[in-house]
Structure formats: structure tokens, C-alpha cells
Motif scaffolding. Structure first.
Motif, PDB file in Angstrom:
ATOM      1  N   SER A  68       0.828  -1.622  -0.501  1.00  0.00           N
ATOM      2  CA  SER A  68       0.434   0.130   0.173  1.00  0.00           C
ATOM      3  C   SER A  68       1.231   1.224  -0.588  1.00  0.00           C
ATOM      4  O   SER A  68       1.885   1.239   0.652  1.00  0.00           O
TER       5      SER A  68
ATOM      6  N   GLU B   4       1.810   1.696  -4.849  1.00  0.00           N
ATOM      7  CA  GLU B   4       1.468   0.767  -4.275  1.00  0.00           C
ATOM      8  C   GLU B   4       1.178  -0.821  -5.563  1.00  0.00           C
ATOM      9  O   GLU B   4       1.359   0.104  -6.971  1.00  0.00           O
TER      10      GLU B   4
ATOM     11  N   ASN C  27      -0.520  -2.873   5.257  1.00  0.00           N
ATOM     12  CA  ASN C  27      -1.147  -3.335   3.978  1.00  0.00           C
ATOM     13  C   ASN C  27      -2.409  -3.116   3.871  1.00  0.00           C
ATOM     14  O   ASN C  27      -3.681  -4.310   5.301  1.00  0.00           O
TER      15      ASN C  27
ATOM     16  N   ARG D 278      -4.854  -3.168   1.757  1.00  0.00           N
ATOM     17  CA  ARG D 278      -5.282  -3.768   0.370  1.00  0.00           C
ATOM     18  C   ARG D 278      -6.476  -3.984   0.900  1.00  0.00           C
ATOM     19  O   ARG D 278      -6.937  -4.772   1.010  1.00  0.00           O
TER      20      ARG D 278
ATOM     21  N   GLY E 173      -4.239  -8.847  -0.121  1.00  0.00           N
ATOM     22  CA  GLY E 173      -4.902  -8.169   1.704  1.00  0.00           C
ATOM     23  C   GLY E 173      -6.222  -8.580   2.078  1.00  0.00           C
ATOM     24  O   GLY E 173      -7.180  -9.392   1.650  1.00  0.00           O
TER      25      GLY E 173
END
Length: 366
Positions: free
Chosen positions: A123, A150, A197, A199, A204
Motif C-alpha cells: 500500500s 501501491e 497492508n 489492500r 489484503g
């Protein structure tokens, strides 16, 4: 009298002559420009080949994966040739050596990237930390880690392929094993940790998703070199490199079980209590031992006595030591003979030449 530390250990397809592992330590002494190991690096590692296993300093799998000046790579022909010098010297001295494969993720700087590109991360969260960059005159200085972007799914596949190629290069260079650096706030750790993280895709969210990138890379390396040549390093509860995680134990045990099922050679745990980090909670070592039945290596400012205690309790199979190996190339023999250890000069840890690197003497009584 130390007992178990000096006994042999079967690890994957290897037989270690003792359970004292030389921990990976960044020393920033690769050739400037090519990031290739040199004869000086070969001498350094050969001097310490009495370890049951040497794990190299972090070795970037691509230019994108570099985050510190003068660290070695393992993605070019020149670097592979350089590492051949190292492995040959270690083997000639009766040692075994693993290549620690490394991608720093967001812990990087534009000066290391192709055409000044932006570093990558799970990220786009900047690390509140510093990296060691070249001053342009052969020395280094600290600079803030840069804002990353990212990673796309294509980026993730590209990095996995970089690790595959690096593992092939490691085998060509004569390494006995490869270790995936999944610890200390670098790229894989950034995927594992909840603080880095954020995501929303398959990489994620849940434990399984955050672990996916690391486990897919492990599987890819197993396909190339075999499970019994692959190790993984993790650092649950670590906070180095501005890493933060809300589920360290759950992730560590999930990965331990998944890696045990894959029959990898070893799991290597880096502990950070000695630098002010959180100590393992009560019972964690026992739970980890239950989850991972293969070779378990611990690392965290251990001396022989503390290491011996964990071995005797069955909570570890080998003990990795870092800084003691810097000033004591004959560390194993010093443990055997119970002679005092020399102290390393921290001002000479990173960068430079032979001074503070290959000039530490063996003990005069040995």
C-alpha cells in the motif's frame, strides 16, 4: 560445558556440524556500482565457516529490491560470479552457506531505482524510517525512506519471478540453501502486517490474503530448488522499519503451519526484544514449536548460555548469532573452549574496507 549447540543437526538435505548459525548481517561492502561480491567478501565469510550454517547478508533480487548502499545483489552475471568466489571459499573451509534473498519494498530511495522510479509496497504508506544511501564519494549517509506506490498484480508477479531467478542464480553460484527474507519490515513483512497492508484485493484483508504473496513465492522457489533447500525468516512482534501489526501471533502460527506442511528446510525467527521490542508472550514458543515441526532457528542477541537453554527445552533446533560473529571469526571454537569474546566496533559495521571486517583476529589461546 556447552552441549547441544556443538552437536550436529540434519537440516533439509544438509548435515550441519553444529547448531551455531551465523545470522544475516548487512555490512555494505559489495563492489560499488556493480553490487557484486568481491574477494574481500569471500574472505570474510570463509573466516567464519566454522558456523554450522552461514546465512548471508540480505541480497537484493533486483535493482528495485535494493534499499541500502553497497549491499550485494544476485540478479546479474557479475554478481553470480562474485558469489561463486564466496561459496567456494566457504566450502573449501568446510562450511555451508545460504543466500538470504531480499526485497526491501518501501524501505528504499529513488537513487537505487531504475531511472529514479518510485519504490513499491503493498500500500502507498510511507515508512517513518531511514535508509543508508551513497554520498557519491564511496561512503554513505542516512536519508528518509521515500513515498512508495501501491503494487499492481503485475508488480507482484514480477517480484515473484525475481525471487525465482534469484534462487536459480543462487544454485548456479553454489549456495547450499536460499532463505526468503520475510522479516524486519521489508517487502514480505509489509504484506503480512496490518499497519502496512491496506489492500482490498486477494493480497489484503484476511490472514490468508496477507500471507498469500509470501506463500506463493515459497511455492515458486520450492518448484525451482526443492523444499529442502528453502528457508524463511519471520519477525513476529517486530517494529523495526516502522512496521506495525495487530495480529502478530495469529499470522506467525498461520505461517508456521503452512510452511510446515510444505516441508521447507527451516523457519528462522528474528526477535527484537533486545532493542526494546515486545517480548514473546507466555506460551508462544511452545505454540510455535507445535505448529512447525521442522528445523526452527531462533535469533535475537543470543549468547551460548541462552541458546543452550532453548535447545535443552526443545523450543529451538539451532541458534543464529550475529554481532558476536563480527569480532569473533572463531566464535564456535570460543564457545567450545569457553574463552572470552571480543567486542566489535559499531562504527565499522557498515561500508568501508577490510578494517572492522576481516581484520578481527582469532583468540590467541586457540
Amino acid at each position: 560445558m556447552k552441549k547441544q549447540l556443538l552437536t550436529p543437526l540434519a537440516l533439509g538435505r544438509l548435515n550441519l556440524k553444529n547448531r551455531v548459525v551465523m545470522a544475516p548481517m548487512t555490512r555494505s561492502r559489495a563492489e560499488h556500482g556493480s553490487e557484486a561480491p568481491t574477494a574481500l567478501n569471500a574472505l570474510y565469510y570463509a573466516q567464519r565457516s566454522s558456523a554450522g550454517l552461514i546465512i548471508t547478508e540480505g541480497t537484493q533480487v533486483s535493482r528495485q529490491g535494493q534499499g541500502y548502499a553497497y549491499t550485494p545483489g544476485i540478479y546479474s552475471r557479475e554478481q553470480v560470479v562474485g558469489w561463486k568466489q564466496v561459496t567456494q571459499a566457504v566450502h573449501d573451509a568446510g562450511g555451508l552457506i545460504a543466500a538470504q534473498l531480499w526485497h526491501v519494498g518501501r524501505m528504499s530511495h529513488a537513487s537505487f531505482q531504475e531511472q529514479g522510479a518510485v519504490p513499491v509496497a503493498p500500500s502507498a504508506i510511507r515508512a517513518q524510517a531511514q535508509v543508508f544511501v551513497s554520498d557519491g564519494m564511496g561512503s554513505g549517509l542516512m536519508a528518509p525512506a521515500e513515498q512508495p506506490r501501491e503494487m499492481t498484480l503485475e508488480d507482484i508477479e514480477s517480484v515473484k519471478q525475481s525471487f525465482v531467478e534469484a534462487s536459480r542464480n543462487a544454485m548456479e553460484a553454489g549456495f547450499d540453501l536460499v532463505e526468503i527474507h520475510g522479516a524486519n519490515g521489508y517487502l514480505f513483512d509489509q504484506f503480512l502486517a496490518t499497519g502496512t497492508n491496506k489492500r482490498l484485493d486477494a493480497y489484503g484483508g484476511s490472514l490468508e490474503n496477507r500471507a498469500r504473496f509470501l506463500l506463493e513465492t515459497v511455492d515458486a522457489l520450492i518448484h525451482v530448488v526443492g523444499a529442502d533447500r528453502v528457508g524463511v525468516r519471520l519477525s513476529p512482534w517486530g517494529t523495526i522499519s516502522d512496521i506495525q501489526d495487530d495480529e502478530p501471533e495469529a499470522m506467525a502460527l498461520f505461517l508456521a503451519h503452512a510452511l510446515d506442511q510444505r516441508n521447507i528446510a527451516y523457519l528462522h525467527l528474528a526477535e527484537w526484544e533486545w532493542t526494546g521490542g515486545q517480548a514473546y508472550p507466555e506460551g508462544f514458543r511452545q505454540r510455535m514449536r507445535s505448529a512447525f515441526q521442522k528445523t526452527l532457528i531462533v535469533c535475537g542477541n543470543y549468547d551460548a548460555e541462552r541458546g543452550e537453554t532453548l535447545l535443552a527445552q526443545g523450543l529451538a533446533d539451532a541458534v543464529a548469532m550475529g554481532r558476536p560473529f563480527i569480532a569473533n571469526p572463531d566464535l564456535v571454537e570460543r564457545i567450545r573452549q569457553e574463552v572470552p569474546l571480543s567486542e566489535a566496533n559499531p562504527e565499522l559495521f557498515y561500508g568501508g574496507d577490510a578494517k572492522g571486517y576481516t581484520d578481527y583476529p582469532t583468540h590467541p589461546a586457540l
